[in-house]
Design an enzyme around this catalytic site. Structure first.
Site, PDB file in Angstrom:
ATOM      1  N   ASP A  67     -93.585 -27.809 -59.505  1.00 53.70           N
ATOM      2  CA  ASP A  67     -93.275 -26.432 -59.131  1.00 53.70           C
ATOM      3  C   ASP A  67     -94.305 -25.475 -59.709  1.00 53.70           C
ATOM      4  O   ASP A  67     -95.168 -25.886 -60.499  1.00 53.70           O
ATOM      5  CB  ASP A  67     -91.852 -26.059 -59.588  1.00 53.70           C
ATOM      6  CG  ASP A  67     -91.497 -26.650 -60.948  1.00 53.70           C
ATOM      7  OD1 ASP A  67     -92.412 -26.896 -61.741  1.00 53.70           O
ATOM      8  OD2 ASP A  67     -90.297 -26.855 -61.210  1.00 53.70           O
ATOM      9  N   ASP A 135     -78.405 -25.459 -65.758  1.00 54.15           N
ATOM     10  CA  ASP A 135     -77.539 -25.301 -64.575  1.00 54.15           C
ATOM     11  C   ASP A 135     -77.659 -26.483 -63.615  1.00 54.15           C
ATOM     12  O   ASP A 135     -77.187 -26.414 -62.481  1.00 54.15           O
ATOM     13  CB  ASP A 135     -77.845 -23.982 -63.857  1.00 54.15           C
ATOM     14  CG  ASP A 135     -79.275 -23.900 -63.317  1.00 54.15           C
ATOM     15  OD1 ASP A 135     -80.027 -24.888 -63.453  1.00 54.15           O
ATOM     16  OD2 ASP A 135     -79.633 -22.851 -62.747  1.00 54.15           O
ATOM     17  N   HIS A 137     -80.515 -27.848 -62.430  1.00 55.62           N
ATOM     18  CA  HIS A 137     -81.659 -27.906 -61.506  1.00 55.62           C
ATOM     19  C   HIS A 137     -82.651 -28.992 -61.897  1.00 55.62           C
ATOM     20  O   HIS A 137     -82.777 -29.331 -63.078  1.00 55.62           O
ATOM     21  CB  HIS A 137     -82.355 -26.543 -61.370  1.00 55.62           C
ATOM     22  CG  HIS A 137     -83.114 -26.068 -62.587  1.00 55.62           C
ATOM     23  ND1 HIS A 137     -82.884 -24.852 -63.181  1.00 55.62           N
ATOM     24  CD2 HIS A 137     -84.119 -26.631 -63.298  1.00 55.62           C
ATOM     25  CE1 HIS A 137     -83.719 -24.687 -64.196  1.00 55.62           C
ATOM     26  NE2 HIS A 137     -84.476 -25.764 -64.293  1.00 55.62           N
ATOM     27  N   GLU A 142     -82.346 -24.709 -57.605  1.00 55.42           N
ATOM     28  CA  GLU A 142     -81.183 -24.142 -58.270  1.00 55.42           C
ATOM     29  C   GLU A 142     -79.897 -24.533 -57.530  1.00 55.42           C
ATOM     30  O   GLU A 142     -79.954 -25.025 -56.389  1.00 55.42           O
ATOM     31  CB  GLU A 142     -81.325 -22.610 -58.303  1.00 55.42           C
ATOM     32  CG  GLU A 142     -82.539 -22.108 -59.089  1.00 55.42           C
ATOM     33  CD  GLU A 142     -82.370 -22.206 -60.607  1.00 55.42           C
ATOM     34  OE1 GLU A 142     -81.662 -23.108 -61.097  1.00 55.42           O
ATOM     35  OE2 GLU A 142     -82.953 -21.357 -61.307  1.00 55.42           O
TER      36      GLU A 142
END
Ligand code: F6R
Length: 259
Positions: A67, A135, A137, A142
């Site tokens: 990313d 979370d 990811h 996400e």
């Protein structure tokens, strides 16, 4: 999915480094999937040590970033291309060996499509290093990300921006937008190696390994992959129900098999 629980981050990094070294020895032009953040740093340090000791030749290896932030200028220390350039400096990789999605493109969807083509043209990722967000990811997929998603623009959650603020001078400097390989892209890598340490990751790890496969916990898509190694310290593993079984399985595995 193989879950390995060890006592500290150094042991996890060593195991992952061994897997990368074994791959590159067997396949000198292997394609590595490169994560950033804190989790893989021990692996990059391990590779620097093994390279310095003459134990592995990385000169033909190629790499793809997971990313990239949108809009961070060239030379910004937290731009992921820059982070990886620092981490892999001195390993003898060719100048153009590592590619990342172009977060400065005027045509971000076009840059994402070009990145997908570049990964495919390389023959695909042989070993993908992964961290996990609190979370759930992976990459920057996400909660709510399609399990079939490809490289695209995503908006970071407030939680992820807060988690990553430690890398920046001020929380407001964390970009809102990123380009990330999709969950469908990541799933095409042949071997996925996820590293997680610390109590803050325990809930996300438990949902990933033992929860339902759901876009609400994007990393749970790993359950659908045939070759995943989940490397955890005790704190990150604390929420797992089948911990005793994972330990017993690993203890009984012959060392020569590796990951
Ligand atoms: C980074 C990435 C993220 C991180 C995750 C965990 O390239 O793709 O998914 O792996 O946010 O970050 P750390 O390792 O810093 O806890």
């Amino acid at each position: 999915m193989e879950v390995v629980v060890l006592t500290d981050a150094e042991q996890l990094a060593e195991l992952a480094t061994d897997a990368v070294v074994a791959l590159v020895r067997a396949q000198p032009s292997a394609v590595l999937g490169l994560a950033t953040g804190s989790s893989p740093l021990g692996v990059y340090a391990g590779l620097r040590l093994r390279h310095a000791a003459g134990e592995v030749d990385l000169s033909r290896v190629r790499g793809f970033l997971l990313d990239e932030y949108v809009g961070l200028p060239p030379g910004h220390p937290e731009r992921y291309r820059e982070v990886i350039r620092r981490e892999l400096d001195g390993l003898g990789l060719a100048d153009d060996a590592v590619q990342g999605p172009d977060g400065l493109s005027h045509d971000l969807p076009g840059a994402c499509a070009a990145y997908e083509r570049a990964i495919a043209a390389s023959g695909g990722v042989d070993l993908q290093l992964l961290g996990i967000g609190t979370d759930g990811h992976i990459g920057f997929n996400e909660p709510g990300s399609s399990l079939a998603s490809r490289t695209r623009v995503k908006t970071l959650t407030a939680q992820t921006r807060a988690d990553n603020a430690r890398f920046f001078a001020a929380p407001d400097e964390v970009p809102h937008h990123v380009l990330t390989q999709g969950l469908g892209t990541i799933r095409e890598a042949r071997h996925l190696v996820l590293l997680a340490t610390g109590a803050g990751k325990a809930e996300a790890v438990a949902r990933t390994v033992e929860g339902a496969v759901s876009a609400s916990c994007p990393a749970s898509v790993l359950q659908l992959h045939p070759h995943v190694s989940v490397l955890l310290d005790e704190a990150a593993a604390a929420g797992l129900q089948h911990l005793a079984y994972y330990r017993e399985t690993w203890a009984g595995k012959p060392a020569w098999q590796g990951l």
